[in-house]
Design a protein around this motif. Structure first.
Motif, PDB file in Angstrom:
ATOM      1  N   ASP A 162      -0.949  -1.999 -10.025  1.00 29.60           N
ATOM      2  CA  ASP A 162      -2.173  -1.424 -10.541  1.00 29.60           C
ATOM      3  C   ASP A 162      -2.775  -0.418  -9.560  1.00 29.60           C
ATOM      4  O   ASP A 162      -3.271   0.634  -9.924  1.00 29.60           O
ATOM      5  CB  ASP A 162      -3.165  -2.569 -10.775  1.00 29.60           C
ATOM      6  CG  ASP A 162      -4.180  -2.174 -11.809  1.00 29.60           C
ATOM      7  OD1 ASP A 162      -3.861  -1.266 -12.599  1.00 29.60           O
ATOM      8  OD2 ASP A 162      -5.258  -2.770 -11.824  1.00 29.60           O
ATOM      9  N   GLN A 163      -2.655  -0.809  -8.337  1.00 25.37           N
ATOM     10  CA  GLN A 163      -3.231   0.025  -7.299  1.00 25.37           C
ATOM     11  C   GLN A 163      -2.547   1.371  -7.187  1.00 25.37           C
ATOM     12  O   GLN A 163      -3.097   2.303  -6.663  1.00 25.37           O
ATOM     13  CB  GLN A 163      -3.091  -0.665  -5.950  1.00 25.37           C
ATOM     14  CG  GLN A 163      -4.272  -1.535  -5.624  1.00 25.37           C
ATOM     15  CD  GLN A 163      -4.053  -2.199  -4.309  1.00 25.37           C
ATOM     16  OE1 GLN A 163      -3.716  -3.356  -4.297  1.00 25.37           O
ATOM     17  NE2 GLN A 163      -4.206  -1.503  -3.243  1.00 25.37           N
ATOM     18  N   ARG A 164      -1.328   1.411  -7.661  1.00 23.05           N
ATOM     19  CA  ARG A 164      -0.544   2.637  -7.472  1.00 23.05           C
ATOM     20  C   ARG A 164      -1.103   3.817  -8.258  1.00 23.05           C
ATOM     21  O   ARG A 164      -0.655   4.926  -8.104  1.00 23.05           O
ATOM     22  CB  ARG A 164       0.912   2.394  -7.848  1.00 23.05           C
ATOM     23  CG  ARG A 164       1.639   1.591  -6.781  1.00 23.05           C
ATOM     24  CD  ARG A 164       3.073   1.388  -7.134  1.00 23.05           C
ATOM     25  NE  ARG A 164       3.661   0.415  -6.228  1.00 23.05           N
ATOM     26  CZ  ARG A 164       4.711  -0.295  -6.516  1.00 23.05           C
ATOM     27  NH1 ARG A 164       5.287  -0.170  -7.707  1.00 23.05           N
ATOM     28  NH2 ARG A 164       5.203  -1.134  -5.669  1.00 23.05           N
ATOM     29  N   PHE A 215      -4.305   7.840  -5.746  1.00 26.63           N
ATOM     30  CA  PHE A 215      -3.593   8.941  -5.084  1.00 26.63           C
ATOM     31  C   PHE A 215      -4.105   9.072  -3.664  1.00 26.63           C
ATOM     32  O   PHE A 215      -5.308   9.073  -3.434  1.00 26.63           O
ATOM     33  CB  PHE A 215      -3.855  10.235  -5.856  1.00 26.63           C
ATOM     34  CG  PHE A 215      -3.376  10.177  -7.274  1.00 26.63           C
ATOM     35  CD1 PHE A 215      -2.153  10.726  -7.626  1.00 26.63           C
ATOM     36  CD2 PHE A 215      -4.134   9.552  -8.267  1.00 26.63           C
ATOM     37  CE1 PHE A 215      -1.723  10.671  -8.942  1.00 26.63           C
ATOM     38  CE2 PHE A 215      -3.695   9.502  -9.572  1.00 26.63           C
ATOM     39  CZ  PHE A 215      -2.492  10.053  -9.917  1.00 26.63           C
ATOM     40  N   ARG A 216      -3.168   9.152  -2.732  1.00 20.10           N
ATOM     41  CA  ARG A 216      -3.576   9.140  -1.333  1.00 20.10           C
ATOM     42  C   ARG A 216      -3.324  10.459  -0.646  1.00 20.10           C
ATOM     43  O   ARG A 216      -2.303  11.085  -0.846  1.00 20.10           O
ATOM     44  CB  ARG A 216      -2.811   8.050  -0.570  1.00 20.10           C
ATOM     45  CG  ARG A 216      -3.244   6.656  -0.942  1.00 20.10           C
ATOM     46  CD  ARG A 216      -4.687   6.405  -0.507  1.00 20.10           C
ATOM     47  NE  ARG A 216      -4.832   6.650   0.904  1.00 20.10           N
ATOM     48  CZ  ARG A 216      -4.588   5.752   1.846  1.00 20.10           C
ATOM     49  NH1 ARG A 216      -4.199   4.543   1.506  1.00 20.10           N
ATOM     50  NH2 ARG A 216      -4.735   6.041   3.103  1.00 20.10           N
ATOM     51  N   ALA A 217      -4.246  10.859   0.170  1.00 24.55           N
ATOM     52  CA  ALA A 217      -4.090  12.032   1.027  1.00 24.55           C
ATOM     53  C   ALA A 217      -3.560  11.567   2.377  1.00 24.55           C
ATOM     54  O   ALA A 217      -3.493  10.369   2.622  1.00 24.55           O
ATOM     55  CB  ALA A 217      -5.434  12.718   1.177  1.00 24.55           C
ATOM     56  N   GLY A 239       0.829  -1.199   0.000  1.00 24.23           N
ATOM     57  CA  GLY A 239       0.000   0.000   0.000  1.00 24.23           C
ATOM     58  C   GLY A 239       0.857   1.239   0.000  1.00 24.23           C
ATOM     59  O   GLY A 239       2.062   1.161  -0.241  1.00 24.23           O
ATOM     60  N   SER A 240       0.231   2.362   0.284  1.00 23.86           N
ATOM     61  CA  SER A 240       0.945   3.634   0.257  1.00 23.86           C
ATOM     62  C   SER A 240       2.027   3.694   1.323  1.00 23.86           C
ATOM     63  O   SER A 240       3.101   4.240   1.099  1.00 23.86           O
ATOM     64  CB  SER A 240      -0.032   4.775   0.491  1.00 23.86           C
ATOM     65  OG  SER A 240      -1.134   4.620  -0.336  1.00 23.86           O
ATOM     66  N   PHE A 241       1.721   3.182   2.482  1.00 24.36           N
ATOM     67  CA  PHE A 241       2.643   3.344   3.613  1.00 24.36           C
ATOM     68  C   PHE A 241       3.119   2.032   4.181  1.00 24.36           C
ATOM     69  O   PHE A 241       3.749   1.999   5.226  1.00 24.36           O
ATOM     70  CB  PHE A 241       1.946   4.121   4.751  1.00 24.36           C
ATOM     71  CG  PHE A 241       0.934   5.107   4.287  1.00 24.36           C
ATOM     72  CD1 PHE A 241       1.346   6.214   3.585  1.00 24.36           C
ATOM     73  CD2 PHE A 241      -0.416   4.917   4.523  1.00 24.36           C
ATOM     74  CE1 PHE A 241       0.413   7.134   3.147  1.00 24.36           C
ATOM     75  CE2 PHE A 241      -1.340   5.840   4.083  1.00 24.36           C
ATOM     76  CZ  PHE A 241      -0.933   6.955   3.383  1.00 24.36           C
TER      77      PHE A 241
HETATM   78  N1  LIG Z   1      -5.697  -8.973   5.555  1.00 18.93           N
HETATM   79  C1  LIG Z   1      -5.275  -9.136   4.336  1.00 18.93           C
HETATM   80  N2  LIG Z   1      -5.314 -10.334   3.784  1.00 18.93           N
HETATM   81  C2  LIG Z   1      -4.856 -10.493   2.543  1.00 18.93           C
HETATM   82  N3  LIG Z   1      -4.398  -9.527   1.785  1.00 18.93           N
HETATM   83  C3  LIG Z   1      -4.334  -8.304   2.281  1.00 18.93           C
HETATM   84  C4  LIG Z   1      -4.771  -8.052   3.565  1.00 18.93           C
HETATM   85  N4  LIG Z   1      -4.613  -6.738   3.807  1.00 18.93           N
HETATM   86  C5  LIG Z   1      -4.106  -6.211   2.709  1.00 18.93           C
HETATM   87  N5  LIG Z   1      -3.936  -7.134   1.772  1.00 18.93           N
HETATM   88  C6  LIG Z   1      -3.413  -6.924   0.448  1.00 18.93           C
HETATM   89  O1  LIG Z   1      -2.409  -5.960   0.550  1.00 18.93           O
HETATM   90  C7  LIG Z   1      -2.703  -4.885  -0.301  1.00 18.93           C
HETATM   91  C8  LIG Z   1      -2.174  -3.624   0.315  1.00 18.93           C
HETATM   92  O2  LIG Z   1      -2.945  -3.327   1.380  1.00 18.93           O
HETATM   93  P1  LIG Z   1      -2.854  -1.977   2.174  1.00 18.93           P
HETATM   94  O3  LIG Z   1      -3.956  -1.876   3.073  1.00 18.93           O
HETATM   95  O4  LIG Z   1      -1.479  -1.833   2.773  1.00 18.93           O
HETATM   96  O5  LIG Z   1      -2.866  -0.935   1.070  1.00 18.93           O
HETATM   97  P2  LIG Z   1      -4.097  -0.396   0.303  1.00 18.93           P
HETATM   98  O6  LIG Z   1      -5.194  -0.176   1.209  1.00 18.93           O
HETATM   99  O7  LIG Z   1      -4.329  -1.310  -0.827  1.00 18.93           O
HETATM  100  O8  LIG Z   1      -3.535   0.960  -0.178  1.00 18.93           O
HETATM  101  P3  LIG Z   1      -3.341   2.222   0.692  1.00 18.93           P
HETATM  102  O9  LIG Z   1      -2.509   1.817   1.879  1.00 18.93           O
HETATM  103  O10 LIG Z   1      -2.625   3.124  -0.235  1.00 18.93           O
HETATM  104  O11 LIG Z   1      -4.661   2.606   1.009  1.00 18.93           O
HETATM  105  C9  LIG Z   1      -4.186  -4.920  -0.479  1.00 18.93           C
HETATM  106  O12 LIG Z   1      -4.586  -4.357  -1.680  1.00 18.93           O
HETATM  107  C10 LIG Z   1      -4.516  -6.356  -0.395  1.00 18.93           C
HETATM  108  O13 LIG Z   1      -4.426  -6.939  -1.672  1.00 18.93           O
END
Ligand SMILES: Nc1ncnc2c1ncn2[C@@H]1O[C@H](COP(=O)(O)OP(=O)(O)OP(=O)(O)O)[C@@H](O)[C@H]1O
Length: 901
Positions: A833-835, A838-840, A516-518
């Protein structure tokens, strides 16, 4: 019995000596009573009437009111008096400073001011005025002459000094005569002209009097003894009584006979007398009463009385000490308050009590007003309390044992008084009680409504609602509510770094399932075999700073428990490491299914599955808004945060970004906008107006995403913003145009139309106009029912377990601890793909990450081809329509938009 000596006192040397002895020995204490001299005096006659009284403030100053202007105008306002007396047209007082008389008003027989003294240095203990004369009883002599009394008189036919054998207690002047009462044998005697009165020869023999009072042509005395009856005499009294009775028979005058009641005091008018009754302290008058006379006040207790010619006055025995007059010709203007008696410097004698009604009417130290105590109680009464130095004796009828009519009538009077009291007070008391009860009810209802209003979305303490483990649906199929006890027990578990390191195999690339973002997300297997997702924060220098908030927030988040929320299991905080431990979702995210590889995944999500996921996600969000306490605003609803568990149920994830929001969606939190581009509520990022309706907006975008299969922001289309693209089409009825081409459209579009309409409502510009999540959930449930073949949308919503039962709809995943599913392999690609999102800022997730870092980590240069173009493309229409609705953005808001997006 008594011998009266008449002579002039010429031995001034002896007199002076005796007076000196009196002063030295303080013989004021030997004086018994003050006779007819009083704190009030009434003048009458052809020049009008006047009421004079000593002021009630204890100043010993006199105040006079009435129609005799000669008296009123010449009243000495600054002279202190011990007591007062009055006759026809004049008033005299005993001067406090030298115990001599001082007179004012008009009288051709009495010199105004100090009447010429009969001897030097004489002092008087009492004064008494007749019609046209004044007499003063000198203070008692001492030594050999102690049994001799001296009385000086001035006025018509009276100016002379009299010497009497025996100690005189008090004197009383009549029309042309005077009487005295000896203190030792309590006998009385009179002197002067008795031609018209006959009082001198008529003095009753062998009768002991407690008190005497002379009137115009008669004398009345209170006989000593328990009965305290009144005895009046005077030849004229008798003859006038006969005459009066004869006249009364003709209806011209009224005559009352002397009462038999025990009396406390008595005064004489010209042809009448009045007395204060011993028990009731009420006044009663007898003798002749001219027909214009008013009756003495009934039921009013009096302290002191005095008589004029045809009228009498008294002092009311209450705090007011106001004067009251009755009869005929009395002064109409009266002082406000007067002293209830004369002040004396010695203690009250037996049979007297000290007046004290809060304030003393005597200012000179040690002086007091002594009032006579009531007599013995009559046979039918009992002594409720004795006469003491401070209080009068109280007699009462024994109402429980009445044998006489008097007792019965008095008791019934008391009863009537009580009855009257209750008849007056009862409605007031009942009214007060009713008012009090109503007030309590109104306040309680208001408080209940207020609390319910405040907590209308708060149902933390609902007991007895059990969750079905793993399904998470309440047995009643209704709203999901947390079990309080369970929540109390549930706390974020603290993991050690080593523990999690071991679980994830050292945070290897193989175990990473997402980014994810962070943070990076790793799959891990705990010692007990539980499969978890470990979210590891990217390291930040000021991580430690927010340790406390981190803990508090985690503690709160760990208490949230719902079947469609991704539950936080625990965390690890060691050094600069921050790790969150979640339930592992074997089937990745909705984003992966809709937009990831392989493309086949997309078509696997048929309409029923998509709408089912929408309903489940809606329920999770509804829980956050309506059942979590305090309410939680997710702030980052998007398809990548909708995870799919092994039973293909949707779970809302990543509410680490959530703020604990206000219960009332109308009280926004002033927070910096946070969320993901495309999903972000325009009202929130424009006005920082964060409410639960911000989540509704994001959810609306998610619905459009589910329906269309398009990303929230997809730059490959001309209209990249899903809202800007889909809403006009839906509004124009072109629902088919927005449906995902990867799926075959259902034969009946009604259900999807409804969902599209719900989505349109969710993405309204103004938060207030958006529906709440519970309404959204209900609408989606109905649409799902319709989609699944239910004939009517009015059909009750089917229990979630029945409609969405995982066993019927999804293939159960075989093992909890199984290795990565086929989906997992696609996660890496998905991450890229997720990138494009855009995150605040988000401080709760990992607060130390700067916004620039976030943009850097989540946005590749390639994604944003031309920032200016994309900005205009992405926000141009959206902002325009927003500005049409809520006005233009401020320069700061533009700055913010440019900086963050
Ligand atoms: N509990 C989980 N079980 C399985 N996969 C997970 C779980 N949590 C997150 N993921 C996978 O990890 C990815 C990244 O998750 P994360 O929450 O760090 O970022 P995000 O929500 O996708 O993005 P952002 O942090 O920018 O909002 C998710 O898209 C998901 O595919």
């Amino acid at each position: 019995m008594m011998k009266i000596l008449r002579c002039l006192v010429e031995d001034l040397t002896l007199q002076t000596l005796l007076l000196l002895v009196v002063v030295l020995l303080g013989l004021n204490g030997l004086v018994i009573g003050l006779g007819s001299m009083s704190s009030i005096a009434i003048s009458y006659g052809e020049y009008g009437s006047a009421f004079c009284g000593l002021k009630s403030d204890g100043s010993h100053l006199v105040t006079c009111y009435g129609s005799n202007s000669a008296i009123i105008d010449s009243t000495p306002s600054r002279v202190q008096f011990t007591g007062l007396t009055a006759g026809n047209g004049f008033v005299c007082g005993l001067l406090m400073n030298n115990s001599r008389p001082f007179c004012w008003g008009t009288s051709s027989f009495i010199a105004m001011g100090v009447p010429a003294p009969m001897a030097k240095f004489v002092e008087f203990m009492e004064l008494s005025a007749g019609d046209h004369h004044l007499c003063g009883l000198r203070k008692p002599l001492m030594g050999k002459q102690r049994d001799t009394s001296l009385v000086d008189c001035w006025g018509y036919n009276m100016t002379k000094s009299h010497v009497f054998e025996g100690q005189i207690q008090s004197i009383s002047a009549g029309s042309e005569f005077n009487c005295g009462l000896f203190s030792q044998n309590r006998s009385t005697f009179c002197w002067g002209d008795e031609t018209s009165s006959g009082v001198i020869t008529g003095v009753p023999k062998h009768v002991r009097f407690r008190k005497i009072s002379a009137g115009g042509y008669h004398v009345c005395g209170i006989i000593e003894g328990i009965d305290s009856n009144v005895l009046c005499w005077g030849t004229s009294w008798e003859s006038q009584e006969e005459i009066a009775m004869a006249l009364a028979r003709q209806g011209q005058v009224n005559v009352d006979l002397a009462p038999l009641d025990p009396m406390l005091s008595v005064v004489g008018g010209r042809f009448h007398a009045c007395g204060i009754k011993s028990y009731s302290h009420e006044v009663v008058c007898w003798g002749f009463r001219v027909d214009t006379s008013t009756q003495p006040p009934k039921g009013v207790r009096l302290y002191e009385i005095a008589s004029g010619d045809y009228f009498s006055c008294g002092v009311v025995a209450d705090r007011s000490l106001s004067p009251v007059c009755w009869g005929a010709g009395f002064p109409t203007s009266l002082p406000l308050a007067v002293s209830p008696g004369v002040c004396r410097s010695n203690t009250c004698d037996n049979g007297f009590y000290e007046y004290n009604n809060g304030t003393s009417p005597c200012k000179s130290p040690g002086s007091r007003v002594c009032l006579p105590c009531s007599n013995e109680c009559p046979p039918q009464m009992y002594r409720k309390s004795e006469c003491t130095k401070d209080a009068d004796r109280v007699c009462e009828y024994n109402c429980s044992n009445c044998t006489s009519i008097e007792c019965s009538s008095n008791c019934s009077y008391t009863d009537k008084k009580t009855e009257r009291f209750w008849s007056l007070q009862l409605p007031v008391i009942v009214g007060e009680i009713v008012f009090g009860v109503l007030l309590v009810i109104v306040v309680s209802i208001t408080a209940i409504f207020y609390v319910r209003y405040k907590l209308r979305n708060c149902k933390c303490a609902t007991k007895g609602v059990k969750f079905m483990k793993n399904s998470g649906f309440p047995k009643d199929g209704g709203k999901v509510q947390p079990d309080l006890d369970e929540l109390k027990i549930r706390r974020a578990q603290v993991f050690s770094y080593n523990e999690l390191e071991t679980a994830t195999g050292g945070f290897t690339e193989e175990s990473q399932v997402g980014k994810g973002s962070f943070s990076c997300v790793f799959k891990g297997i705990l010692k007990d075999g539980v499969v978890v997702a470990v979210k590891r924060a990217l390291l930040s220098p000021d991580m430690k700073k927010h340790s406390m908030e981190f803990h508090n927030e985690l503690d709160l988040l760990s208490r949230l428990n719902h079947a469609h929320l991704l539950n936080l299991l625990g965390y690890c905080e060691e050094g600069e490491q921050r790790l969150l431990v979640y339930e592992f979702m074997a089937n990745g995210s909705l984003h992966q299914h809709l937009h990831g590889n392989p493309k086949a995944l997309k078509s696997q999500l048929d309409w029923v599955k998509r709408v089912t996921i929408a309903v489940q996600a809606a329920r999770g969000i509804e829980y956050l808004h309506g059942y979590a306490c305090p309410p939680v605003i997710h702030r980052d609803i998007k398809s990548s945060n909708i995870l799919i568990d092994e039973e293909h149920n949707a779970r809302v994830a990543d509410f680490g970004l959530s703020l604990l929001g206000p219960a009332n969606s109308s009280s926004p939190l002033a927070e910096l906008p946070a969320g993901t581009l495309g999903y972000l509520d325009p009202e929130y990022y424009r006005l920082h107006y964060l409410t639960t309706k911000s989540d509704v907006y994001s959810f609306g975008v998610l619905l459009l995403e589910i329906l269309s299969g398009r990303k929230a922001i997809d730059m490959q289309f001309e209209e990249g913003n899903i809202v800007e693209w889909a809403v006009p089409l839906i509004k124009s009825g072109e629902i088919q145009a927005i449906l995902d081409p990867a799926l075959t459209a259902p034969s009946d579009l009604e259900a999807l139309k409804r969902i599209a309409n719900v989505a349109c409502k969710c993405v309204r510009m103004r938060g207030k106009e958006r529906p709440s999540m519970d309404k959204v959930t209900t609408a989606l449930e109905r649409a799902l029912a319709l989609l699944m073949g239910s004939p009517s949308n009015d059909q009750p919503i089917l229990p979630t377990e029945v409609v969405l039962g995982s066993s019927r709809m999804h293939k159960k995943s075989s093992q909890r601890s199984s290795n990565r599913s086929e989906l997992e392999g696609d996660v890496a690609a998905e991450t890229e793909d997720q990138r494009t999102e855009f995150r605040a800022p988000s401080w709760i997730t990992f607060p130390s990450v700067a916004s620039s870092q976030r943009r850097k980590s989540s946005v590749s240069e390639a994604d944003v081809v031309d920032p200016k173009v994309s900005e205009n493309k992405l926000f141009g229409d959206g902002l325009r329509s927003l500005e049409e609705e809520i006005g233009p953005a401020s320069p700061q808001q533009h700055m913010f938009l440019q900086h963050n997006f």
